[in-house]
Design a protein around this motif. Structure first.
Motif, mmCIF file in Angstrom:
data_model
loop_
_atom_site.group_PDB
_atom_site.id
_atom_site.type_symbol
_atom_site.label_atom_id
_atom_site.label_comp_id
_atom_site.label_asym_id
_atom_site.label_seq_id
_atom_site.Cartn_x
_atom_site.Cartn_y
_atom_site.Cartn_z
ATOM 1 N N ARG A 176 15.808 53.999 59.264
ATOM 2 C CA ARG A 176 16.187 55.005 60.254
ATOM 3 C C ARG A 176 17.257 55.892 59.632
ATOM 4 O O ARG A 176 18.249 55.411 59.118
ATOM 5 C CB ARG A 176 16.779 54.345 61.507
ATOM 6 C CG ARG A 176 15.913 53.260 62.126
ATOM 7 C CD ARG A 176 14.785 53.849 62.941
ATOM 8 N NE ARG A 176 14.078 52.823 63.686
ATOM 9 C CZ ARG A 176 13.022 52.147 63.230
ATOM 10 N NH1 ARG A 176 12.563 52.385 62.010
ATOM 11 N NH2 ARG A 176 12.414 51.256 63.993
ATOM 12 N N TYR A 177 17.059 57.185 59.731
ATOM 13 C CA TYR A 177 18.066 58.118 59.231
ATOM 14 C C TYR A 177 18.861 58.651 60.418
ATOM 15 O O TYR A 177 18.510 59.674 61.006
ATOM 16 C CB TYR A 177 17.414 59.259 58.465
ATOM 17 C CG TYR A 177 16.761 58.865 57.160
ATOM 18 C CD1 TYR A 177 17.262 57.830 56.384
ATOM 19 C CD2 TYR A 177 15.636 59.545 56.694
ATOM 20 C CE1 TYR A 177 16.673 57.485 55.172
ATOM 21 C CE2 TYR A 177 15.050 59.209 55.477
ATOM 22 C CZ TYR A 177 15.564 58.177 54.738
ATOM 23 O OH TYR A 177 14.976 57.843 53.535
ATOM 24 N N ASN A 178 19.918 57.922 60.805
ATOM 25 C CA ASN A 178 20.770 58.344 61.916
ATOM 26 C C ASN A 178 19.951 58.648 63.171
ATOM 27 O O ASN A 178 20.064 59.707 63.784
ATOM 28 C CB ASN A 178 21.602 59.561 61.511
ATOM 29 C CG ASN A 178 22.534 59.244 60.371
ATOM 30 O OD1 ASN A 178 23.420 58.406 60.507
ATOM 31 N ND2 ASN A 178 22.318 59.887 59.227
ATOM 32 N N TYR A 200 18.910 49.222 58.669
ATOM 33 C CA TYR A 200 18.775 50.336 59.616
ATOM 34 C C TYR A 200 18.809 51.656 58.866
ATOM 35 O O TYR A 200 17.989 52.551 59.096
ATOM 36 C CB TYR A 200 19.887 50.294 60.658
ATOM 37 C CG TYR A 200 19.822 51.457 61.644
ATOM 38 C CD1 TYR A 200 19.048 51.365 62.793
ATOM 39 C CD2 TYR A 200 20.521 52.646 61.406
ATOM 40 C CE1 TYR A 200 18.968 52.438 63.687
ATOM 41 C CE2 TYR A 200 20.447 53.713 62.286
ATOM 42 C CZ TYR A 200 19.674 53.605 63.425
ATOM 43 O OH TYR A 200 19.585 54.662 64.299
ATOM 44 N N ASP A 201 19.766 51.797 57.970
ATOM 45 C CA ASP A 201 19.888 53.046 57.230
ATOM 46 C C ASP A 201 18.730 53.254 56.256
ATOM 47 O O ASP A 201 18.514 54.382 55.799
ATOM 48 C CB ASP A 201 21.211 53.084 56.466
ATOM 49 C CG ASP A 201 22.399 53.266 57.391
ATOM 50 O OD1 ASP A 201 22.187 53.597 58.574
ATOM 51 O OD2 ASP A 201 23.547 53.059 56.942
ATOM 52 N N GLN A 237 22.063 42.628 62.650
ATOM 53 C CA GLN A 237 21.826 41.390 61.911
ATOM 54 C C GLN A 237 21.416 41.668 60.473
ATOM 55 O O GLN A 237 21.573 40.807 59.596
ATOM 56 C CB GLN A 237 20.726 40.603 62.633
ATOM 57 C CG GLN A 237 20.647 39.146 62.313
ATOM 58 C CD GLN A 237 19.613 38.460 63.182
ATOM 59 O OE1 GLN A 237 18.496 38.942 63.363
ATOM 60 N NE2 GLN A 237 19.973 37.314 63.732
ATOM 61 N N ARG A 238 20.930 42.864 60.208
ATOM 62 C CA ARG A 238 20.438 43.242 58.883
ATOM 63 C C ARG A 238 21.358 44.252 58.200
ATOM 64 O O ARG A 238 20.934 44.966 57.299
ATOM 65 C CB ARG A 238 19.015 43.789 59.008
ATOM 66 C CG ARG A 238 17.996 42.713 59.370
ATOM 67 C CD ARG A 238 16.715 43.272 59.954
ATOM 68 N NE ARG A 238 15.718 42.211 60.105
ATOM 69 C CZ ARG A 238 15.713 41.313 61.092
ATOM 70 N NH1 ARG A 238 16.651 41.358 62.027
ATOM 71 N NH2 ARG A 238 14.767 40.386 61.152
ATOM 72 N N ASP A 239 22.583 44.311 58.676
ATOM 73 C CA ASP A 239 23.606 45.171 58.075
ATOM 74 C C ASP A 239 24.635 44.256 57.413
ATOM 75 O O ASP A 239 25.357 43.527 58.098
ATOM 76 C CB ASP A 239 24.263 46.028 59.150
ATOM 77 C CG ASP A 239 25.273 47.018 58.582
ATOM 78 O OD1 ASP A 239 25.512 46.990 57.360
ATOM 79 O OD2 ASP A 239 25.822 47.806 59.373
ATOM 80 N N TYR A 240 24.726 44.296 56.091
ATOM 81 C CA TYR A 240 25.596 43.381 55.356
ATOM 82 C C TYR A 240 27.015 43.928 55.191
ATOM 83 O O TYR A 240 27.929 43.191 54.841
ATOM 84 C CB TYR A 240 24.987 43.087 53.983
ATOM 85 C CG TYR A 240 23.522 42.710 54.042
ATOM 86 C CD1 TYR A 240 23.051 41.791 54.973
ATOM 87 C CD2 TYR A 240 22.593 43.283 53.171
ATOM 88 C CE1 TYR A 240 21.699 41.454 55.038
ATOM 89 C CE2 TYR A 240 21.250 42.951 53.218
ATOM 90 C CZ TYR A 240 20.801 42.042 54.166
ATOM 91 O OH TYR A 240 19.471 41.711 54.221
ATOM 92 N N GLY A 266 14.796 54.627 68.307
ATOM 93 C CA GLY A 266 15.562 54.824 67.083
ATOM 94 C C GLY A 266 16.962 54.267 67.165
ATOM 95 O O GLY A 266 17.789 54.509 66.276
ATOM 96 N N ASP A 267 17.266 53.501 68.225
ATOM 97 C CA ASP A 267 18.612 52.967 68.412
ATOM 98 C C ASP A 267 18.936 51.886 67.393
ATOM 99 O O ASP A 267 18.053 51.155 66.931
ATOM 100 C CB ASP A 267 18.755 52.364 69.814
ATOM 101 C CG ASP A 267 18.741 53.413 70.916
ATOM 102 O OD1 ASP A 267 18.800 54.611 70.586
ATOM 103 O OD2 ASP A 267 18.655 53.021 72.094
ATOM 104 N N ARG A 268 20.215 51.766 67.114
ATOM 105 C CA ARG A 268 20.722 50.680 66.280
ATOM 106 C C ARG A 268 21.166 49.552 67.207
ATOM 107 O O ARG A 268 22.216 49.638 67.842
ATOM 108 C CB ARG A 268 21.888 51.157 65.411
ATOM 109 C CG ARG A 268 22.359 50.121 64.396
ATOM 110 C CD ARG A 268 23.617 50.595 63.694
ATOM 111 N NE ARG A 268 23.999 49.705 62.611
ATOM 112 C CZ ARG A 268 24.668 48.558 62.768
ATOM 113 N NH1 ARG A 268 25.007 48.163 63.985
ATOM 114 N NH2 ARG A 268 24.974 47.821 61.730
ATOM 115 N N ASN A 269 20.368 48.499 67.295
ATOM 116 C CA ASN A 269 20.639 47.408 68.223
ATOM 117 C C ASN A 269 21.005 46.137 67.459
ATOM 118 O O ASN A 269 21.297 46.168 66.261
ATOM 119 C CB ASN A 269 19.430 47.171 69.129
ATOM 120 C CG ASN A 269 18.156 46.880 68.328
ATOM 121 O OD1 ASN A 269 18.217 46.558 67.140
ATOM 122 N ND2 ASN A 269 17.010 46.990 68.980
#
Length: 655
Positions: free
Chosen positions: A243-245, A239-240, A293-296, A285-288
């Motif tokens: 997407r930048y915040n 996400y990061d 699932q892709r944030d370790y 642009g939401d973090r869903n």
């Protein structure tokens, strides 16, 4: 009995002892469970506390196997099989000496290439690996390691579909670790089962960019046998990366990356591609859940592997928050770790500080994979390049003693504000209108009135200022639109020789070569030398940050802004480490939409800032004071940062 026959029987007995001794070594053991420990035979590739070239690279065993994963990412009813190309020492296998594995799992082996020279895999007429990119096999196989080059699911010769940082991608790597530990199945090209009885089960993953991101993801599963990872310029949260915040970096990024590396036919992965596009929530642009699932990082507590990170401080592709937040999470979990930070952009340290990097990597793998007590963990944890070609070490990062300092914003002369001192009183406002300025326009001539930005300057520094960590800007704002992009930059105004990372990431390829390991006719260990590109400039952007203002409460949902209300928002900036010399000036520059780095539909807003209720939060080591402005602001005439041709998101960078 003849002397020759006696020697043969002794050699056979020795090989049997080696098999028994190494078979007893648990795959997840610490370095103390050393195959060269007392009462065990020392293999020929170990001399003292290091491995040495003892085996023929030209005669190495080269084989290709397909490991069965747990995933069926293409939905064809059959588990994915990922192609694994192996190079391992033949003499060790003949003597029954088991060896650890260095693994690089990548989507790039056939589509795009690896390393500074974009090397591709090549195969012989039987389809067996003949050339593996990079120097890892050339250097480490003669020293008693195997090398595994893994094609991620859906790429090159693997089945399945690439899901861009998702479960199938990570499973590509963990399944291979499982196979190397006897927990998964593999097959040769004819479908015959293949075992990895030659492996100690200890695996070290390495890779730059996307490859290193897979290593992060694999470590976050806690897969047994993965002893260490070396993520270079790697992603820890997709996400990061995209997407930048809440602000889109560019449109259709997951779909683009999937298609860029896809090794299957157009129809095989059409459903996966459609899901990537639908689930990534581009319209908001939401973090869903897709991104979670892709944030370790939240799985840092599951990491069993040690971690050796490397990252360019001026990396505009995989930005520095990727290493910094992962590093912090791992530190909180007590994970053994090491870090290299350098001034270049999206580069491998092999092309920044080659000899020292190979030596550091050799000692790291010897310790964590071979169990050799060489003292590498007793050394300073961090190697840091503070200026072009100038390196130092420190015991941790951020710099020990660094602390967040709140720096006030002042109105200044009404055109250029101030940093430091008492700042403005609450209620003192300044407004700026979105003008979609380029970075060069934003930061040039800070003393001039330029629509579309606010500039704040410290006084001339009377002593060096060390910034080490992750800055942020806390703003009290009122906006006449439901949202707008907010951007912030820290700028070092002052003449100095700096890395020109706007030019080939700050590294130039030379005509000379150096060799790192053994070679064959089709796979040489020689690579063109490199050097840093430097130039004298009168300013440099240190770090940047972006925020979609409607995501100020949460990245999981938008909260549209009302024009009659004031809101407190925080714009996080990417992590950085720098020393500003005495005589320089620190600048904070605020803007809105940022066409070189992001893609925002919400433009043309007017933002009012309550200066007295806004501040810069600066991570400072050592002296904390910023002098107030007592001299005319510096005049900047030469843009020192990348041009729009370099950083425009429409070029769609790949990790």
């Amino acid at each position: 009995m003849s002397t020759a026959r006696t020697r043969a029987r002794v050699a056979t007995a020795l090989a049997g002892l080696l098999v028994a001794a190494l078979s007893a070594t648990p795959a997840t053991a610490s370095p103390a469970a050393d195959p060269t420990a007392r009462h065990q035979p020392t293999p020929p590739h170990v001399v003292g506390t290091q491995t040495v070239p003892a085996y023929s690279y030209a005669d190495a065993i080269r084989e290709s196997v397909w490991v069965q994963t747990r995933a069926d990412s293409d939905g064809d009813g059959v588990r994915d099989r990922v192609a694994v190309d192996l190079v391992r020492p033949r003499e060790a296998a003949a003597a029954g000496v088991r060896v650890p594995v260095i693994m690089d799992a990548s989507p790039y082996y056939l589509c795009c290439g690896r390393g500074n020279e974009s090397e591709l895999k090549t195969y012989d007429s039987a389809g067996v690996i003949a050339k593996a990119p990079l120097f890892y096999d050339n250097y480490f196989v003669p020293r008693g390691y195997a090398f595994a080059a893994v094609d991620l699911a859906g790429t090159a010769r693997s089945t399945g579909c690439e899901d861009v940082g998702g479960p199938a991608e990570v499973d590509s790597a963990t399944a291979v670790v499982d196979w190397l530990n006897g927990r998964a199945r593999a097959y040769d090209a004819d479908g015959r089962p293949v075992s990895a009885a030659w492996s100690t089960g200890r695996v070290g993953m390495i890779g730059k960019s996307w490859d290193g991101s897979v290593a992060n993801g694999a470590a976050a599963t806690g897969v047994p046998g993965l002893a260490t990872i070396v993520p270079i310029s790697a992603i820890s949260s997709w996400y990061d990366y995209m997407r930048y915040n809440g602000v889109l970096r560019t449109t259709d990024y997951p779909g683009y990356l999937h298609s860029y590396v896809n090794g299957r036919g157009d129809d095989a992965c059409a459903d996966v591609l459609a899901r990537l596009r639908a689930d990534s929530a581009e319209e908001t642009g939401d973090r869903n859940g897709f991104w979670a699932q892709r944030d370790y990082r939240p799985s840092a507590g599951r990491v069993r592997a040690s971690v050796f990170m490397a990252h360019g401080l001026n990396d505009l592709n995989v930005t520095t928050n990727q290493f910094a937040r992962w590093w912090q999470e791992l530190a909180e979990q007590g994970v053994p770790r090491k870090l290299w930070l350098y001034q270049a952009g999206h580069e491998d340290p092999f092309d920044v500080r080659r000899g020292a990097w190979v030596s550091a990597l050799h000692r790291w793998f010897d310790y964590w994979l071979q169990g050799l007590r060489n003292g590498v963990m007793d050394e300073p944890r961090v190697d840091l390049e503070t200026a072009p070609g100038t390196w130092t070490t420190q015991r941790d990062w951020p710099a020990p003693g660094a602390r967040n300092v709140r720096v006030a914003l002042g109105a200044g002369d009404g055109v250029t504000g101030t940093l430091g001192g008492r700042g403005a009183r609450p209620g003192r406002e300044q407004a700026y209108v979105d003008e979609s300025l380029t970075e060069a326009e934003l930061v040039a001539e800070p003393g001039a009135a330029t629509a579309g930005r606010l500039v704040f300057l410290s006084g001339t520094l009377t002593a060096p200022l060390r910034i080490s960590g992750s800055p942020s800007v806390r703003l009290r704002i009122r906006v006449d639109r439901p949202t707008t992009e907010l951007t912030a930059r820290l700028v070092d105004y002052g003449t100095a020789e700096r890395i020109r990372y706007d030019s080939s990431e700050g590294v130039r390829t030379l005509d000379t070569e150096s060799c790192w390991g053994a070679s064959t006719d089709v796979d040489d260990a020689c690579y063109r030398d490199t050097e840093e590109i430097t130039g004298v400039s009168d300013h440099a952007v240190l770090t940047r940050g972006w925020l979609d203002a409607a995501h100020h409460r949460s990245l999981r949902f938008r909260t549209p802004l009302r024009p009659d209300r004031w809101y407190t928002v925080t714009v996080p900036l990417n992590a950085y480490d720098a020393v500003l010399p005495a005589g320089h000036v620190l600048g904070l520059v605020l803007g809105q939409s940022d066409p070189e780095f992001t893609e925002a539909d919400d433009r043309d807003a007017t933002v009012r800032v309550d200066l007295g209720r806004s501040e810069l939060v600066l991570p400072v080591a050592g002296r904390t004071g910023l002098p107030t402005v007592t001299v005319a602001p510096p005049v900047v005439t030469e843009p020192a940062q990348p041009s729009s041709a370099r950083t425009a998101p429409r070029t769609r960078q790949v990790p």
